[in-house]
Design a protein around this motif. Sequence first.
Motif: not given
Lengths: 773, 281, 161
Positions: A166-172
């Motif tokens: 599983e990969v998570d990417l987030a901004q804001g």
Amino acid sequence: MANEIMKIVGASLPRLEGMDKASGSAVYVEDLYRPGMLHGALLLSPHPHARIVSCDTSRAAALPGVRAVVCGSDFPERRVGVFVKDEVILAQGKVRYAGEPVAAVAARSLAIARAAAALIVVEYEPLPAVLSIDQALAANAPLVHENLERYVFRMPARARRNIIWEVDLAQGDVDAAWAQCDAIVEGIYETQAQYHAYLETNGVLAEADQSGNLTVWASCQSVHHVQTRIAEELGLPMSKIRVAVPRVGGAFGGKHASNLHSIAAALALKAKAPVKLVLTRTEDFEMQRSRHPVRIHLRTGARSDGTILAREARLLFDGGAYADESPAVMSFASLMVRGCYRIPHVRVHGTAVYTNKLRAGSFRAFGNPQATFAGESQIDELALKLGIDPVALRRKNLMQDGDYWIGGHRVAVCSAGRCLDRLIESVRAAPPLPPPRRERRRGIGYSMLASICGLMGTSASVHLRGDGTVALSTGVVDIGQGSDTTLAQICAELLGLPIESVSYGAPDTAVSPYNWKTAASRSTYMTGRAVAGGSNHLKEQILRHAADMLESAEADLEFRSGGRVGVVGVPGRELSFAQIAQHSLYVAGGPIIGVSGLVFDGPPFDPKRATVERFAFDNLGVYIFGAQAVEVEVDEATGQVAVLRAWSAHDVGRAINPASVEGQIQGAFVQGLGYALTEEMVWNDGRLINPSLAEYAVPGIEDVPFGVHPIILEEPEPTGPFGAKGVGEPALSGVAAAIANAIAQAFNGARPRRLPMTPERVLDAIEPPAGQA
Amino acid sequence: MKLHLPESLDEAVALLQTYEEARCLAGGQTLVAMLNANLLFPDALIGLKRIKSLDGIERKADGAVAIGAMTPHRAIAESSQFGAAQAILGEAARGIAHPPIRNFGTIGGSIAHADPAADLPTALAAAAATVEIYGPKGARTVPVEDFFVSYLTTVLEPGEIVTCIHVPRGPDAARCAYYKLSRIAGDLAILSVAVVVAIQDGICTEARIALGGCGPTPIRLTAADRALVGEPISDRSIARASEALAAECRPFDDFRATARYRLRVMPRIVRRTILSAAGRA
Amino acid sequence: MTQPERLPVALMVNGETQEVLIEAEATLLSVLREHLQLTGSKRGCNQGVCGACTVLIDGRAGRSCLALAATLAEAEITTIEGIRDDPVGARVIAALVEGAAVQCGFCTPGMVIALTELLRAKDRPDLAEIRDALSGNLCRCTGYQKIVAAALTLASNGHGE
């Protein structure tokens, strides 16, 4: 013509090996013969999921002419794999997909080998199979790998049950951003398994000498990678394994690895003889690799003026029976799904799951076609909802020079907008077509695309030969894209030599400097840098030798075209490379060899800008951009889509060989056309039902318009050789979205959200059956 | 496996009976592909290429044409022997696979294989062709629609060989059209429609509509043909014909398309093909 | 496994008669590649779909994977190895190389054969005729664009016979 200016870089020189290929004398792996050579055959699993109760090879081994039989127990018990060590080369204990190799035979003839393989008796106990993403995620799903927690992972992946990674990417702050949006569009986009369909199937010839040293000729994308894998898979030191490559009949990501290599090597070691093992087309379909089937749930929101504020994506990747490159492909798609737009609030969650199907893996553009299909379809859907022209909406939100990609990579040169400008210019300049026939409608659709080129290590060596010509050697395998010629052009240009004076050595682990692989649009950019470095290193040494010979200071010397060094301002006082080479070989200084190597080591993700968790690789490459437009005609009675013409604009930094660059754009575009419209591997009860080229629909010449127009932009990349960047993959990524957008333009926004856009799916979209409207 | 290349029909028939599982080899464009894929394991192949009487297209005095079973698709595609109704064969043949396959694939081989998604069976049904068969009991002739029994199955008895396809001249003022819907050019059809109509003074006086890919054999229905006859071609008459055909369609789901889709687009393609035929001078 | 029966067959390949001892089911492609070491004809699918094995049989382009060699005793066979010395074939090869129409090269010999058949029959074929002639030859690298462009160049120069 002593001071003729060389113009090798930027010239569309014909392929070095072109005549050999066109006249049928180029040698591919199946064309190779060795003294005493045996032929290999495989036994593949007929079941998608089954326990192997027993495997009796005695009748096969007893067949006259059979020299070796191997099955799972002949391999080390330890599992192998790049990201997750979950795979064995021949099934042990159970089979996890129909087509998984179970046993193999080497015999005096192919007919005997195949007959022997058919005599192997395997008793299976069929198990319930997991055949879709939903089945894999179901609470009570059977497990494809029961002992996942005992497997070795390259990094923590949150693997559990049938979840690989599983990969998570987030901004804001996505959750807060929706409230500020005036328009939100949401949809589910589904893509299929695509088969690489290289014209040459995977094949290998492995030879073992009496001391157990292996020589392996493989149709592959990297001799070094294949060497690494065989060493791991067979538990041998790399010093015992030499891998070489003849000509390769296409690869597209599908030949970066194969169980075949170690199977043939094991047979060769057992038989102490050469073994040739070339897959039939059906075996290649059933046991090799596909592009990942993916389901993407995507949501995008904007202000009424068109400013995009937020995008959220959930990606579900069907990885098939083994993890292979799924973590990387899924990570890259997660990185790309935002698109080349300034979107302040983004959240991406990617999941790859195991199913009892053929492993999915690397395939030209590596997760990007799936992400771009969803992302760029939804930009048009948002434009429709906002009442803004789709191109205008893109322009308003495009990233600009110096902006950051999600994750925090700074994109110093973001040419997306300039690609779009050039694209629109060409579309506008194109003559209008005659009006459509009855019951047909036309549309033009657009897609932006972004990608990267780079990754990992590479190197080059340049030897000055006794006659002043040079031997260029890298580990890059030319899989058809033209890297032999392009890399030789870089070398020739820097040395001031005609292209005929540069030879490109066939990659061979015994002699070639290291290269990771032909992948990720990286050969021109990455190995081109090494070739430039090696050529310049050679020049430094030539200059030093020449200074000794001419009794001058190096600073007073200059390179003259045609392979000479002379004293500045003294036209007659010069040495040819041949004279310098002779001196180095026989008098003083020693042989002149230029070498250079590098690893891509751009800046890592920036945790201050974004959350990036469990991303499968640390370092990617430089960002590259493009824009595509496709004009289609849709038969509204049948839903059949014909592509009438297309434009594909790409910033390549610098086109070392423009005709080759165009060929990459056109070829990738057409592979994308097949992906968009006709190609799909179909499983029924876990068995692939269209494993042949008669059943799997690869576009032929009449399915492709003569009118795929490449548009080349050249904005030099400061780190690239002569400013060059990669171009192998990107033109595939936007095609499906551009076609979907063209259909939607013709039918007031009605669009298919599932690939391939078969006539049936298009008809269901433009004319929903009663009750589904 | 044995291979024989007899010079006469009688010799071929005798050889066919010698083996438990013998197959006739015509152009080989399907048969050899099946052998290569290990889908067939015959004891013997009886190659027909040396039997001279089986090749060629002959136009008879009454306007009928006789097409030898070993006539390659290319010869049919390029033939100038056909009348207005028979021309449907040329049109269908031009859409078969691609030139190298058309160079060697034969009409006899195509119908003996009896794939309902192939082009010639459907076109022959619309052209009211008959199939001449020779076997141990001598020669017999069957209408092409009776020739196809089910998927990949024909009326051929052991020892029998397709020798000739007879195509009648067809009605006066005939026009024809063949339409193939396929995933990619040269593929077998998702669905195909062959139409021969005669139109005199604006009235359709005769019609034959055949469908391919809509069931285990080509579909042709007298009721559907009658729906067009006796009045000008109109949306109404076409709709009646399609309705009659729809009742007989038994398409399957396969990797080319679903049965549902085939049923959905059949009337549209029938309409398009009839209008195309009718519009053709 | 019982020893399969082998038949002696004299094949006329590239103007030369060659005796081979082959099984009834041996395709021309396998005989060319394995018995005669003429490996320029490629096995891409063994099903007649891809076109990489195309040769001329009595002047007509055909699939060598779908022709049983034992039926070809009276035929004249020309492979890529023979076509490269043919005046039309040599021009086709040169045009494809110069036109950047060759990438991985696996489909190219078949393309050369198909184009040679066309140009022998027709001096100046048009776009539709070129596309029809090449419609049975799959290429996965070029997207066909430069192949068509090279063929059009040949056609506009009247490079047939």
